[in-house]
Structure formats: C-alpha cells, structure tokens
Motif scaffolding. Sequence first.
Motif, PDB file in Angstrom:
ATOM      1  N   UNK A 134       0.858  -1.183   0.000  1.00  0.00           N
ATOM      2  CA  UNK A 134       0.000   0.000   0.000  1.00  0.00           C
ATOM      3  C   UNK A 134       0.890   1.227   0.000  1.00  0.00           C
ATOM      4  N   UNK A 135       0.622   2.154  -0.927  1.00  0.00           N
ATOM      5  CA  UNK A 135       1.411   3.376  -0.987  1.00  0.00           C
ATOM      6  C   UNK A 135       0.547   4.502  -1.552  1.00  0.00           C
ATOM      7  N   UNK A 136       0.764   5.719  -1.033  1.00  0.00           N
ATOM      8  CA  UNK A 136       0.044   6.892  -1.508  1.00  0.00           C
ATOM      9  C   UNK A 136       1.003   8.044  -1.714  1.00  0.00           C
ATOM     10  N   UNK A 137       0.716   8.881  -2.722  1.00  0.00           N
ATOM     11  CA  UNK A 137       1.513  10.073  -2.976  1.00  0.00           C
ATOM     12  C   UNK A 137       0.585  11.254  -3.213  1.00  0.00           C
ATOM     13  N   UNK A 144      -5.054   9.014   2.342  1.00  0.00           N
ATOM     14  CA  UNK A 144      -5.504   7.808   1.648  1.00  0.00           C
ATOM     15  C   UNK A 144      -4.712   6.593   2.128  1.00  0.00           C
ATOM     16  N   UNK A 145      -3.419   6.767   2.341  1.00  0.00           N
ATOM     17  CA  UNK A 145      -2.575   5.682   2.831  1.00  0.00           C
ATOM     18  C   UNK A 145      -3.050   5.200   4.204  1.00  0.00           C
ATOM     19  N   UNK A 146      -3.311   6.130   5.124  1.00  0.00           N
ATOM     20  CA  UNK A 146      -3.765   5.758   6.468  1.00  0.00           C
ATOM     21  C   UNK A 146      -5.112   5.032   6.396  1.00  0.00           C
ATOM     22  N   UNK A 147      -6.026   5.537   5.584  1.00  0.00           N
ATOM     23  CA  UNK A 147      -7.333   4.897   5.453  1.00  0.00           C
ATOM     24  C   UNK A 147      -7.192   3.505   4.854  1.00  0.00           C
ATOM     25  N   UNK A 148      -6.361   3.365   3.824  1.00  0.00           N
ATOM     26  CA  UNK A 148      -6.168   2.063   3.177  1.00  0.00           C
ATOM     27  C   UNK A 148      -5.543   1.058   4.140  1.00  0.00           C
ATOM     28  N   UNK A 149      -4.597   1.511   4.933  1.00  0.00           N
ATOM     29  CA  UNK A 149      -3.986   0.598   5.909  1.00  0.00           C
ATOM     30  C   UNK A 149      -5.018   0.120   6.927  1.00  0.00           C
ATOM     31  N   UNK A 150      -5.895   1.038   7.350  1.00  0.00           N
ATOM     32  CA  UNK A 150      -6.940   0.664   8.311  1.00  0.00           C
ATOM     33  C   UNK A 150      -7.931  -0.321   7.691  1.00  0.00           C
ATOM     34  N   UNK A 151      -8.204  -0.187   6.395  1.00  0.00           N
ATOM     35  CA  UNK A 151      -9.166  -1.052   5.714  1.00  0.00           C
ATOM     36  C   UNK A 151      -8.556  -2.370   5.223  1.00  0.00           C
ATOM     37  N   UNK A 152      -7.244  -2.458   5.192  1.00  0.00           N
ATOM     38  CA  UNK A 152      -6.568  -3.634   4.626  1.00  0.00           C
ATOM     39  C   UNK A 152      -6.889  -4.921   5.375  1.00  0.00           C
ATOM     40  N   UNK A 153      -7.163  -4.829   6.668  1.00  0.00           N
ATOM     41  CA  UNK A 153      -7.450  -6.023   7.466  1.00  0.00           C
ATOM     42  C   UNK A 153      -8.912  -6.447   7.411  1.00  0.00           C
ATOM     43  N   UNK A 154      -9.723  -5.761   6.629  1.00  0.00           N
ATOM     44  CA  UNK A 154     -11.132  -6.108   6.498  1.00  0.00           C
ATOM     45  C   UNK A 154     -11.314  -7.102   5.347  1.00  0.00           C
ATOM     46  N   UNK A 165     -10.778   4.633   0.563  1.00  0.00           N
ATOM     47  CA  UNK A 165      -9.658   5.447   1.048  1.00  0.00           C
ATOM     48  C   UNK A 165      -9.566   6.774   0.288  1.00  0.00           C
ATOM     49  N   UNK A 166      -9.815   6.735  -1.013  1.00  0.00           N
ATOM     50  CA  UNK A 166      -9.796   7.970  -1.803  1.00  0.00           C
ATOM     51  C   UNK A 166     -10.929   8.897  -1.377  1.00  0.00           C
ATOM     52  N   UNK A 167     -12.085   8.347  -1.028  1.00  0.00           N
ATOM     53  CA  UNK A 167     -13.199   9.171  -0.548  1.00  0.00           C
ATOM     54  C   UNK A 167     -12.841   9.843   0.776  1.00  0.00           C
ATOM     55  N   UNK A 168     -12.162   9.112   1.638  1.00  0.00           N
ATOM     56  CA  UNK A 168     -11.726   9.694   2.915  1.00  0.00           C
ATOM     57  C   UNK A 168     -10.723  10.812   2.660  1.00  0.00           C
ATOM     58  N   UNK A 169      -9.777  10.579   1.768  1.00  0.00           N
ATOM     59  CA  UNK A 169      -8.800  11.624   1.434  1.00  0.00           C
ATOM     60  C   UNK A 169      -9.499  12.863   0.872  1.00  0.00           C
TER      61      UNK A 169
END
Length: 187
Positions: A134-137, A144-154, A165-169
Amino acid sequence: MAPNDLPNHFPAWHGTTILTVRKGGIVAVGGDGQVSIGQTIVKANAKKVRRLAKGDVIGGFAGATADAFTLFERLEAKLEQYPAQLMRACVELAKDWRTDRYLRRLEAMMIVADKDVSLVLTGTGDVLEPENGIVGIGSGGNYALAAARALADTDLDAETIVKKAMAIAADICVYTNRNVTIETLKT
C-alpha cells in the motif's frame, strides 16, 4: 515567471492523490481527477492513472501534468527496452531522471505497478517498494494511505479499499476530489 522559478511554497506536485493497494491477487491504482493551480480548481475530471506497456503496467502521477506525461513517455521507452522488467525499467528511468539536466527539473512523482511489484519513483532518484503493498503520494496521499492501511485487514477487496480510502482523502484534502479513476491488474 517560469514554472521552475515558482517559490517553494507552491509545490505543484502536491495537488493530487494517488493510491495503490495490493490485496487478494489484485493490485488497484486510483487517482483523483482534480487539477488545481494555487487555490483554483481548473479541471475536475483529469485522468492521472493510466495503463502502460500494452496494459501490463498501471501508472499514476502527482505533479505537473506536462512533466508527468514526459515521465510516462520515458517509462514506456524503458519498458520497451526492458520488457516485463518493471523494476529494472524504473531504476533506469530514475538514473536518467537524476542525471539528465532536462529531466532533473521535472516536478512530479509516480506510482507504478505490475503483477509483481508496486513502486514509487521520485525526481531524487528514489525507486521505493512499499512493505505492505500500500502506498500513496500527493497532497492527500498520507490520508488515503492511512485509510487504506486501516481497511486492509477487512474483507474488502483492493479496488473497494482504494475507492473508500480515496473518498476519505477527498473529505480531508482540498486538492483531492471524488472523481476517481481506478485501474486494476490480477497479480
């Protein structure tokens, strides 16, 4: 004032969000569509994510559009020179980007991914592979990176994680909108 003479408080490459997630045999790369100059939105539906190398590579950019197109063209040439070797092509591009006087002035960052690897390329010669896929720039990249990391375990798949994650960003970063382009590849 020439584009490369802009003051440091106006870094063009910060005005976007690009995110990559690798999960469950899929790699998804997403980017928002907002193009901003300073505090003005000049376009809402830009395509900052695209397929390269006959569809085998996905790339996304944050930065000056013309600079990003130049980098995409150079990366395409490297991928033709080193077919099916994304890492090698990126390292060669990074060498050129760091040493070539023209390329050195480009203001952009890129995320590229194929079936095997996701990479971040920068103008300082970095070719970085994220530890967890997972990577964001860009300006909204860390959100987006933080949101994706939180969602990765779902139980969510890679593409859904990128969408959420993009919607959160977009809720947090004023330089990121909800007009998202997502491309996926099977890994």
